[in-house]
Design a protein around this motif. Structure first.
Motif, PDB file in Angstrom:
ATOM      1  N   ALA A 191     -55.699  -2.184 100.082  1.00  0.00           N
ATOM      2  CA  ALA A 191     -55.296  -1.462  98.877  1.00  0.00           C
ATOM      3  C   ALA A 191     -56.427  -1.421  97.854  1.00  0.00           C
ATOM      4  O   ALA A 191     -56.648  -0.402  97.183  1.00  0.00           O
ATOM      5  N   GLU A 192     -57.170  -2.528  97.744  1.00  0.00           N
ATOM      6  CA  GLU A 192     -58.309  -2.554  96.830  1.00  0.00           C
ATOM      7  C   GLU A 192     -59.393  -1.586  97.280  1.00  0.00           C
ATOM      8  O   GLU A 192     -60.019  -0.889  96.462  1.00  0.00           O
ATOM      9  N   GLY A 193     -59.625  -1.514  98.587  1.00  0.00           N
ATOM     10  CA  GLY A 193     -60.592  -0.570  99.111  1.00  0.00           C
ATOM     11  C   GLY A 193     -60.182   0.874  98.876  1.00  0.00           C
ATOM     12  O   GLY A 193     -61.013   1.736  98.577  1.00  0.00           O
ATOM     13  N   VAL A 194     -58.897   1.153  99.013  1.00  0.00           N
ATOM     14  CA  VAL A 194     -58.386   2.491  98.739  1.00  0.00           C
ATOM     15  C   VAL A 194     -58.607   2.835  97.265  1.00  0.00           C
ATOM     16  O   VAL A 194     -59.017   3.939  96.912  1.00  0.00           O
ATOM     17  N   ARG A 195     -58.339   1.876  96.392  1.00  0.00           N
ATOM     18  CA  ARG A 195     -58.422   2.107  94.940  1.00  0.00           C
ATOM     19  C   ARG A 195     -59.854   2.293  94.474  1.00  0.00           C
ATOM     20  O   ARG A 195     -60.146   3.174  93.658  1.00  0.00           O
ATOM     21  N   VAL A 249     -62.635   6.927 104.593  1.00  0.00           N
ATOM     22  CA  VAL A 249     -61.406   6.166 104.384  1.00  0.00           C
ATOM     23  C   VAL A 249     -61.733   4.673 104.322  1.00  0.00           C
ATOM     24  O   VAL A 249     -62.792   4.225 104.761  1.00  0.00           O
ATOM     25  N   ALA A 250     -60.810   3.912 103.771  1.00  0.00           N
ATOM     26  CA  ALA A 250     -60.959   2.463 103.714  1.00  0.00           C
ATOM     27  C   ALA A 250     -60.566   1.856 105.052  1.00  0.00           C
ATOM     28  O   ALA A 250     -59.700   2.385 105.766  1.00  0.00           O
ATOM     29  N   SER A 251     -61.196   0.726 105.383  1.00  0.00           N
ATOM     30  CA  SER A 251     -60.853   0.040 106.629  1.00  0.00           C
ATOM     31  C   SER A 251     -60.964  -1.458 106.434  1.00  0.00           C
ATOM     32  O   SER A 251     -61.827  -1.942 105.693  1.00  0.00           O
ATOM     33  N   VAL A 252     -60.080  -2.187 107.095  1.00  0.00           N
ATOM     34  CA  VAL A 252     -60.088  -3.644 107.104  1.00  0.00           C
ATOM     35  C   VAL A 252     -59.775  -4.094 108.524  1.00  0.00           C
ATOM     36  O   VAL A 252     -58.864  -3.552 109.163  1.00  0.00           O
ATOM     37  N   VAL A 253     -60.530  -5.067 109.019  1.00  0.00           N
ATOM     38  CA  VAL A 253     -60.249  -5.693 110.307  1.00  0.00           C
ATOM     39  C   VAL A 253     -59.671  -7.069 110.018  1.00  0.00           C
ATOM     40  O   VAL A 253     -60.292  -7.874 109.314  1.00  0.00           O
ATOM     41  N   PHE A 254     -58.482  -7.347 110.557  1.00  0.00           N
ATOM     42  CA  PHE A 254     -57.758  -8.568 110.210  1.00  0.00           C
ATOM     43  C   PHE A 254     -58.298  -9.769 110.979  1.00  0.00           C
ATOM     44  O   PHE A 254     -57.801 -10.117 112.049  1.00  0.00           O
ATOM     45  N   CYS A 255     -59.331 -10.392 110.417  1.00  0.00           N
ATOM     46  CA  CYS A 255     -59.800 -11.704 110.875  1.00  0.00           C
ATOM     47  C   CYS A 255     -59.096 -12.722 109.984  1.00  0.00           C
ATOM     48  O   CYS A 255     -59.415 -12.846 108.788  1.00  0.00           O
TER      49      CYS A 255
END
Length: 306
Positions: A274-278, A126-132
């Protein structure tokens, strides 16, 4: 339920876990207003808080363990506004259910907790992002990318001092138990490190020492050969609070620009997810980077408290 986005017109269904000030002031408004997102629900540990926040944005409310399952079933991805060590096991659970993750920093306050998240993300694909924040606010993100393209940096200085716990503070964030326990090192340290590392390279050597109240001082040696110093705290007098980050090198001295609030930056993090998901391409601020931040912070805390 498939977690992939079907067509460009299909909104990314993102559920929000958490109902505190961060969720109310930043995440829920950003998710509800994002044109490419459907806020699929709000989960809270207190039912009345979940119902209030969800109603404010026209979304369903969930609570309890069964509520987590229901929110995951209704979502393609989940965003977290929870204390780090509450976030981490729920993030593992969400990844194992095939849901993409938009996490707050730090991912966890233990290496084991953060590693469990990163491993779950990799296993599930899955895609993941950590909000820094500074990596997603438009002006600062562009500035960081520009500095990362340049060579010849000699040293850098980052100072992030808040007055959250200063005498007379009325900040709604001051009631956060985990922030009070862990201090500025853990709360604002990820922001500073997320700027220094992409420009100067990974941290190869770290020295940490305590300052007044919750203040921590760091000296870092980076893979590029450059060094940096970092001062972090949440208890500075209001007149001493502020954020400064500068790099010095062959081209002179450059300082980070201002940015337009956390909500704008959070919308940028949603876009990145969303870009990572795409595309399936990991973002630089993903769960693995979140693990690395936790490793550095644990090392710094151990030294400073020792």
């Amino acid at each position: 339920m498939d977690s992939a986005v079907g067509t460009p017109a299909a909104p990314l269904r993102i559920g929000l876990l958490g109902t505190g000030p961060w969720a109310r002031n930043t995440q829920a408004p950003a998710l509800a207003a994002h044109p490419g997102v459907e806020l699929s629900g709000v989960w809270g540990r207190r039912a009345e808080a979940a119902e209030s926040l969800a109603a404010a944005h026209g979304a369903p409310a969930y609570t309890g363990d069964e509520g987590v399952e229901a929110l995951l079933a209704a979502s393609d991805a989940v965003a977290f506004a929870l204390p780090p060590d509450v976030q981490a096991p729920l993030a593992v659970r969400a990844a194992e259910a095939g849901r993409h993750l938009l996490m707050d920093k730090p991912v966890a306050t233990t290496v084991e907790g953060a590693r469990a998240v990163a491993d779950a993300v990799e296993r599930a694909g899955v895609a993941s992002v950590v909000f820094c924040t500074l990596r997603f606010a438009p002006d600062t993100a562009a500035w960081i990318a520009e500095q990362a393209e340049r060579d010849g940096w000699f040293t850098a200085r980052a100072q992030w001092l808040g007055s959250l716990y200063a005498e007379g503070s009325t900040s709604q964030y001051a009631d956060s138990p985990w922030r009070r326990e862990k201090g500025g090192l853990w709360d604002v340290g990820p922001h500073a490190l997320s700027v220094l590392i992409p420009v100067l390279g990974d941290v190869e050597h770290l020295t940490a020492a305590p300052g007044p109240a919750d203040t921590t001082h760091l000296i870092l040696r980076h893979a590029s050969g450059a060094s940096s110093t970092v001062t972090l705290g949440l208890s500075a007098p209001p007149g001493a609070a502020g954020v400064e980050i500068e790099f010095r090198g062959e081209r002179g001295t450059v300082s980070i620009p201002g940015w337009d609030g956390a909500e704008t930056a959070f919308r940028g993090a949603v876009d990145a997810l969303a870009e990572g998901v795409r595309t399936g391409t990991p973002h630089a601020c993903d769960a693995r980077f979140g693990l690395h931040l936790t490793e550095l912070l644990v090392a710094a805390e151990t030294q400073a408290r020792g």
